[in-house]
Design a protein around this motif. Structure first.
Motif, PDB file in Angstrom:
ATOM      1  N   GLU A 216       0.894  -1.290   0.028  1.00  7.48           N
ATOM      2  CA  GLU A 216       0.015  -0.031   0.008  1.00  7.48           C
ATOM      3  C   GLU A 216       0.916   1.246   0.152  1.00  7.48           C
ATOM      4  OE1 GLU A 216      -3.838   1.440   2.578  1.00  7.48           O
ATOM      5  OE2 GLU A 216      -2.280   0.259   3.348  1.00  7.48           O
ATOM      6  N   PRO A 217       0.529   2.206  -0.641  1.00  3.60           N
ATOM      7  CA  PRO A 217       1.619   3.438  -0.985  1.00  3.60           C
ATOM      8  C   PRO A 217       1.998   3.930   0.139  1.00  3.60           C
ATOM      9  CG  PRO A 217      -0.195   3.523  -2.625  1.00  3.60           C
ATOM     10  CD  PRO A 217      -0.486   2.352  -1.918  1.00  3.60           C
ATOM     11  N   SER A 218       0.935   4.225   1.027  1.00  5.88           N
ATOM     12  CA  SER A 218       1.180   5.086   2.432  1.00  5.88           C
ATOM     13  C   SER A 218       1.972   4.113   3.383  1.00  5.88           C
ATOM     14  CB  SER A 218      -0.160   5.332   3.034  1.00  5.88           C
ATOM     15  OG  SER A 218      -1.007   3.876   3.415  1.00  5.88           O
ATOM     16  N   ALA A 219       2.095   2.794   3.176  1.00  4.42           N
ATOM     17  CA  ALA A 219       2.811   2.109   4.149  1.00  4.42           C
ATOM     18  C   ALA A 219       4.263   2.129   3.430  1.00  4.42           C
ATOM     19  CB  ALA A 219       2.302   0.793   4.110  1.00  4.42           C
ATOM     20  N   VAL A 220       4.688   2.585   2.560  1.00  2.00           N
ATOM     21  CA  VAL A 220       6.033   2.588   2.006  1.00  2.00           C
ATOM     22  C   VAL A 220       6.669   4.017   1.782  1.00  2.00           C
ATOM     23  CG1 VAL A 220       5.721   0.198   0.981  1.00  2.00           C
ATOM     24  CG2 VAL A 220       5.405   2.176  -0.330  1.00  2.00           C
ATOM     25  N   THR A 221       6.230   4.829   2.235  1.00  2.00           N
ATOM     26  CA  THR A 221       6.876   6.175   2.071  1.00  2.00           C
ATOM     27  C   THR A 221       7.917   6.465   2.992  1.00  2.00           C
ATOM     28  OG1 THR A 221       5.049   7.212   3.397  1.00  2.00           O
ATOM     29  CG2 THR A 221       4.644   7.351   1.208  1.00  2.00           C
TER      30      THR A 221
ATOM     31  N   ALA B 193      10.292   9.367   5.131  1.00  3.06           N
ATOM     32  CA  ALA B 193      10.255  10.970   5.124  1.00  3.06           C
ATOM     33  C   ALA B 193      11.830  11.310   4.895  1.00  3.06           C
ATOM     34  CB  ALA B 193      10.028  11.251   6.664  1.00  3.06           C
ATOM     35  N   CYS B 194      11.783  12.617   4.159  1.00  2.73           N
ATOM     36  CA  CYS B 194      13.123  13.340   3.795  1.00  2.73           C
ATOM     37  C   CYS B 194      13.640  13.789   4.947  1.00  2.73           C
ATOM     38  CB  CYS B 194      12.942  14.182   2.907  1.00  2.73           C
ATOM     39  SG  CYS B 194      14.330  15.338   2.399  1.00  2.73           S
ATOM     40  N   PRO B 195      15.021  13.259   5.242  1.00  4.54           N
ATOM     41  CA  PRO B 195      15.748  13.805   6.332  1.00  4.54           C
ATOM     42  C   PRO B 195      15.891  15.205   6.557  1.00  4.54           C
ATOM     43  CG  PRO B 195      17.235  12.475   4.866  1.00  4.54           C
ATOM     44  CD  PRO B 195      15.971  12.587   4.242  1.00  4.54           C
ATOM     45  N   ALA B 196      16.077  15.921   5.256  1.00  2.00           N
ATOM     46  CA  ALA B 196      16.032  17.338   5.218  1.00  2.00           C
ATOM     47  C   ALA B 196      14.910  18.330   5.392  1.00  2.00           C
ATOM     48  CB  ALA B 196      16.970  17.839   3.876  1.00  2.00           C
ATOM     49  N   CYS B 197      13.898  17.778   4.547  1.00  2.00           N
ATOM     50  CA  CYS B 197      12.543  18.692   4.858  1.00  2.00           C
ATOM     51  C   CYS B 197      11.358  18.008   5.341  1.00  2.00           C
ATOM     52  CB  CYS B 197      12.132  19.234   3.488  1.00  2.00           C
ATOM     53  SG  CYS B 197      11.677  17.898   2.409  1.00  2.00           S
ATOM     54  N   GLY B 198      11.656  16.811   5.708  1.00  2.62           N
ATOM     55  CA  GLY B 198      10.504  15.941   6.316  1.00  2.62           C
ATOM     56  C   GLY B 198       9.402  15.426   5.450  1.00  2.62           C
ATOM     57  N   GLU B 199       9.332  15.790   4.018  1.00  5.56           N
ATOM     58  CA  GLU B 199       8.423  15.549   2.997  1.00  5.56           C
ATOM     59  C   GLU B 199       8.546  13.907   2.873  1.00  5.56           C
ATOM     60  OE1 GLU B 199       5.381  15.950   1.358  1.00  5.56           O
ATOM     61  OE2 GLU B 199       6.256  18.036   1.565  1.00  5.56           O
ATOM     62  N   GLN B 200       7.219  13.462   2.636  1.00  9.70           N
ATOM     63  CA  GLN B 200       7.029  11.967   2.177  1.00  9.70           C
ATOM     64  C   GLN B 200       7.474  11.683   0.988  1.00  9.70           C
ATOM     65  OE1 GLN B 200       6.461   9.325   4.668  1.00  9.70           O
ATOM     66  NE2 GLN B 200       6.580  11.173   6.100  1.00  9.70           N
ATOM     67  N   ASN B 201       8.425  10.452   0.834  1.00  3.97           N
ATOM     68  CA  ASN B 201       8.825  10.303  -0.699  1.00  3.97           C
ATOM     69  C   ASN B 201       8.430   8.623  -0.716  1.00  3.97           C
ATOM     70  OD1 ASN B 201      10.859  12.268  -2.132  1.00  3.97           O
ATOM     71  ND2 ASN B 201      10.726  12.510   0.158  1.00  3.97           N
ATOM     72  N   PRO B 202       8.069   8.394  -2.053  1.00  5.14           N
ATOM     73  CA  PRO B 202       7.813   6.913  -2.140  1.00  5.14           C
ATOM     74  C   PRO B 202       8.962   5.872  -2.169  1.00  5.14           C
ATOM     75  CG  PRO B 202       6.943   8.273  -3.990  1.00  5.14           C
ATOM     76  CD  PRO B 202       7.703   9.253  -3.090  1.00  5.14           C
ATOM     77  N   GLN B 203       8.757   4.889  -1.744  1.00  2.12           N
ATOM     78  CA  GLN B 203       9.862   3.661  -1.551  1.00  2.12           C
ATOM     79  C   GLN B 203      10.598   3.581  -2.986  1.00  2.12           C
ATOM     80  OE1 GLN B 203       9.907   2.137   1.578  1.00  2.12           O
ATOM     81  NE2 GLN B 203      12.036   1.525   1.044  1.00  2.12           N
ATOM     82  N   GLY B 204      11.972   3.522  -2.775  1.00  3.81           N
ATOM     83  CA  GLY B 204      12.560   3.598  -4.055  1.00  3.81           C
ATOM     84  C   GLY B 204      13.278   4.942  -4.722  1.00  3.81           C
ATOM     85  N   PHE B 205      12.777   6.093  -4.107  1.00  7.88           N
ATOM     86  CA  PHE B 205      13.123   7.533  -4.647  1.00  7.88           C
ATOM     87  C   PHE B 205      14.744   7.675  -3.796  1.00  7.88           C
ATOM     88  CE2 PHE B 205       9.782  10.436  -6.059  1.00  7.88           C
ATOM     89  CZ  PHE B 205       9.088   9.592  -6.767  1.00  7.88           C
ATOM     90  N   GLU B 206      15.530   7.946  -4.462  1.00  3.78           N
ATOM     91  CA  GLU B 206      16.770   8.354  -3.852  1.00  3.78           C
ATOM     92  C   GLU B 206      17.168   9.355  -3.644  1.00  3.78           C
ATOM     93  OE1 GLU B 206      19.713   6.348  -6.657  1.00  3.78           O
ATOM     94  OE2 GLU B 206      18.897   4.386  -6.087  1.00  3.78           O
ATOM     95  N   ILE B 207      16.551  10.638  -4.088  1.00  3.36           N
ATOM     96  CA  ILE B 207      16.662  11.912  -3.928  1.00  3.36           C
ATOM     97  C   ILE B 207      15.071  12.415  -3.559  1.00  3.36           C
ATOM     98  CG2 ILE B 207      18.653  12.386  -4.982  1.00  3.36           C
ATOM     99  CD1 ILE B 207      17.140  13.911  -7.080  1.00  3.36           C
TER     100      ILE B 207
ATOM    101  N   ILE C  71      18.090  10.750   0.270  1.00  5.53           N
ATOM    102  CA  ILE C  71      17.274   9.850   1.298  1.00  5.53           C
ATOM    103  C   ILE C  71      18.057   8.768   1.553  1.00  5.53           C
ATOM    104  CG2 ILE C  71      15.379   9.000   1.693  1.00  5.53           C
ATOM    105  CD1 ILE C  71      13.708  10.607  -0.444  1.00  5.53           C
ATOM    106  N   SER C  72      18.537   8.508   2.647  1.00  7.22           N
ATOM    107  CA  SER C  72      19.380   7.183   2.669  1.00  7.22           C
ATOM    108  C   SER C  72      18.787   6.086   3.722  1.00  7.22           C
ATOM    109  CB  SER C  72      20.955   7.433   3.182  1.00  7.22           C
ATOM    110  OG  SER C  72      20.672   8.420   4.362  1.00  7.22           O
TER     111      SER C  72
END
Ligand code: ZN
Length: 102
Positions: free
Chosen positions: A72-77, A79-93, A101-102
């Motif tokens: 489920e998308p909401s379960a795999v986001t 949070a960006c360590p810099a701004c706190g925005e939620q990013n989908p799993q697999g995003f590297e930036i 995002i590490s």
């Protein structure tokens, strides 16, 4: 008949039912009209429920539900360590600020 799970809302209940039927498992949605009758039904009983027609499908159905919840998308986001925005799993930036995002 056996209760499999309750869903947060009616579209999700039908999504789960569809998921089960695609796997050849017969299912029904109950409490369909619960959300229109919140005043009359105790809140804890107001969620739509997914029931299995055949008890023997329970193990396979629970496996499908677990897989669904994992993907489920909401379960795999994350949070960006810099701004706190939620990013989908697999995003590297971060899509918002470009921080890694590490
Ligand atoms: Zn960011």
């Amino acid at each position: 008949m056996r209760r499999l799970c309750s869903a947060a809302n009616l579209p999700e209940a039908y999504l789960l039912k569809q998921l089960l039927e695609q796997a050849g498992i017969e299912a029904r949605v109950f409490n369909e009209h619960a959300q229109g009758a919140l005043g009359e039904i105790p809140f804890t009983h107001a969620y739509p429920e997914v029931w299995l027609i055949n008890d023997a499908d329970a193990v396979r159905a629970e496996e499908l539900i677990r897989t669904y919840e994992r993907t489920e998308p909401s379960a795999v986001t994350r949070a960006c360590p810099a701004c706190g925005e939620q990013n989908p799993q697999g995003f590297e930036i971060c899509w918002r600020c470009g921080a890694p995002i590490s």
